[in-house]
Write a protein that holds these residues in place. Structure first.
Motif, PDB file in Angstrom:
ATOM      1  N   ALA A  78      -4.983  -1.913   4.795  1.00 28.61           N
ATOM      2  CA  ALA A  78      -4.800  -0.476   4.987  1.00 28.61           C
ATOM      3  C   ALA A  78      -6.040   0.119   5.658  1.00 28.61           C
ATOM      4  CB  ALA A  78      -4.535   0.189   3.640  1.00 28.61           C
ATOM      5  N   ALA A  79      -6.020   1.423   5.827  1.00 31.81           N
ATOM      6  CA  ALA A  79      -7.120   2.096   6.520  1.00 31.81           C
ATOM      7  C   ALA A  79      -8.420   2.005   5.723  1.00 31.81           C
ATOM      8  CB  ALA A  79      -6.746   3.557   6.769  1.00 31.81           C
ATOM      9  N   ASP A  80      -9.524   2.102   6.456  1.00 29.16           N
ATOM     10  CA  ASP A  80     -10.868   2.198   5.868  1.00 29.16           C
ATOM     11  C   ASP A  80     -11.265   0.967   5.071  1.00 29.16           C
ATOM     12  OD1 ASP A  80     -11.025   4.839   6.898  1.00 29.16           O
ATOM     13  OD2 ASP A  80      -9.968   5.594   5.137  1.00 29.16           O
TER      14      ASP A  80
ATOM     15  N   ASN B 185       0.791  -1.230   0.000  1.00 29.29           N
ATOM     16  CA  ASN B 185       0.000   0.000   0.000  1.00 29.29           C
ATOM     17  C   ASN B 185       0.825   1.284   0.000  1.00 29.29           C
ATOM     18  OD1 ASN B 185      -2.780   0.907  -0.074  1.00 29.29           O
ATOM     19  ND2 ASN B 185      -2.403   1.817   1.933  1.00 29.29           N
TER      20      ASN B 185
ATOM     21  N   GLU C 240      -2.918  -0.489   8.979  1.00 31.41           N
ATOM     22  CA  GLU C 240      -3.793   0.429   9.710  1.00 31.41           C
ATOM     23  C   GLU C 240      -5.194  -0.141   9.926  1.00 31.41           C
ATOM     24  OE1 GLU C 240      -2.656   3.854   6.951  1.00 31.41           O
ATOM     25  OE2 GLU C 240      -3.126   4.891   8.816  1.00 31.41           O
ATOM     26  N   GLY C 241      -5.629  -1.008   9.017  1.00 31.98           N
ATOM     27  CA  GLY C 241      -6.979  -1.563   9.123  1.00 31.98           C
ATOM     28  C   GLY C 241      -7.052  -2.897   9.836  1.00 31.98           C
TER      29      GLY C 241
ATOM     30  N   ARG D  83      -6.156   0.891   0.816  1.00 36.41           N
ATOM     31  CA  ARG D  83      -7.065   1.827   1.492  1.00 36.41           C
ATOM     32  C   ARG D  83      -8.444   1.854   0.818  1.00 36.41           C
ATOM     33  NH1 ARG D  83      -5.961   6.064   4.829  1.00 36.41           N
ATOM     34  NH2 ARG D  83      -3.734   5.765   4.416  1.00 36.41           N
ATOM     35  N   GLY D  84      -9.483   1.738   1.636  1.00 37.49           N
ATOM     36  CA  GLY D  84     -10.838   1.884   1.140  1.00 37.49           C
ATOM     37  C   GLY D  84     -11.405   0.678   0.428  1.00 37.49           C
TER      38      GLY D  84
ATOM     39  N   GLU E   2      -6.088   0.473  -4.027  1.00 45.37           N
ATOM     40  CA  GLU E   2      -7.048   1.279  -3.262  1.00 45.37           C
ATOM     41  C   GLU E   2      -8.453   1.246  -3.875  1.00 45.37           C
ATOM     42  OE1 GLU E   2      -5.459   5.200  -2.920  1.00 45.37           O
ATOM     43  OE2 GLU E   2      -3.971   4.603  -1.420  1.00 45.37           O
TER      44      GLU E   2
END
Length: 337
Positions: free
Chosen positions: A241-243, A6, A223-224, A260-261, A277
């Protein structure tokens, strides 16, 4: 701007250079340079100074160096942009300081050197010959050019300006013929050329397993990670990753990277794959050993078979079954379609 876990691969490389106390970087860019410039800017956010040299036409591995000659004032590293390695730049720099000569080439040993460029050297490390892609069984050594060099500015005198030049096939052999001294620096560091999709996936497996050290914890990371802990369908190792949103009935892993996402629908399955992403996987879809670029949407009940590469913002309709090795849309940067 291909990501590794990521983060753009180029950013990973710059992190390693920074750790080796290198602060000035020249990026020779030809393919989609604006994306690189937009992301890195002048390098100040990284604590570095970045100079860009945009090639209007490909200049080859040596021509690109000659093109930035005016920016080079002393010894300099040259890095192949497709190589993932754990090479210690500081140790290589010290080796060059000790040995001298016009440069040092990083070498690694491989089981089958026939697809690569073999480098022959004596017991003191002095390079005596270069053999490009020898037929299998005829290779003089199993040590190959690993694509990282530390060179003195004198090498630039051997590179003609204004045309494409190969440093492997032209410049280095010419240096040896002219009596210049090049040394081999052979290590057992992690090394992988990311030029093919299967190698890109292998690199992520190696990072997730710890074979390629990249400060990634074993198990569930990123992060996730909290969104996945305790999830009944999660099979580590996984990087999230996040979100990231994963339905409780989905099956994820092993060896999966979620950018992410990303969102994974009900009863969907994702194995041995890298999602960039904002990738959306519909209900009951199956993804196996595939690379999905940013913005991809996979419809419900679709199946993406192993070896497939799906380009940016592509939508795969519900119920579609893609054959192994499928290529759809504009391929992700530098991953061949």
């Amino acid at each position: 701007m291909v990501p590794i876990m990521n983060v753009p691969f180029l950013a990973r490389t710059l992190e390693r250079l920074y750790a080796a106390e290198i602060r000035e970087v020249i990026l020779a860019a030809g393919y989609m340079p604006q994306a690189i410039v937009d992301y890195f800017g002048d390098g100040s956010k990284l604590g570095m100074t970045i100079t860009y040299a945009i090639e209007e036409a490909p200049l080859g591995t040596a021509g690109a160096i000659k093109n930035v000659e005016r920016h080079i004032t002393g010894p300099f590293f040259v890095l192949n942009g497709d190589v993932l390695t754990s090479l210690d730049f500081r140790a290589m720099r010290e080796y060059h300081r000790t040995k001298g000569g016009v440069g040092v080439l990083h070498l690694i040993r491989v089981e089958d050197p026939s697809p690569f460029g073999c480098v022959v050297h004596d017991e003191n490390g002095r390079i005596t010959a270069f053999v490009e892609k020898p037929p299998k069984g005829t290779e003089p050594t199993n040590e190959i050019n690993a694509g990282t060099y530390l060179l003195e500015r004198d090498i630039l005198d051997l590179i003609p300006a204004g045309r494409a030049v190969s440093i492997e096939r032209e410049t280095f052999p010419q240096a040896i013929a002219a009596g210049k001294t090049l040394y081999a620096y052979t290590t057992a560091d992690y090394w992988l050329d990311l030029g093919r999709p299967e190698q890109y996936l292998a690199a992520h497996r190696d990072v997730l397993s710890g074979a390629m050290p990249l400060a990634v914890e074993p198990g569930i990371n990123g992060e996730g990670k909290d969104a996945l802990r305790g999830h009944p369908g999660v099979v580590p190792p996984i990087f999230a990753a996040a979100d990231v949103v994963v339905d409780a009935s989905a099956t994820i892993g092993p060896n999966v990277v979620l950018g992410r996402g990303c969102s994974i629908g009900a009863s969907a399955t994702v194995r041995e794959s890298v999602l960039w992403e904002r990738v959306s996987i519909g209900a009951r879809a199956i993804i196996e050993e595939a690379i999905l670029a940013s913005g991809v949407t996979i419809g419900a009940n679709a199946r993406v078979a192993r070896g497939s590469v799906i380009g940016h913002d592509v939508t795969v309709d519900p119920g579609t079954v893609l054959e192994p090795g499928t290529r759809l849309g504009t391929p992700p940067e530098r991953i061949p379609g």
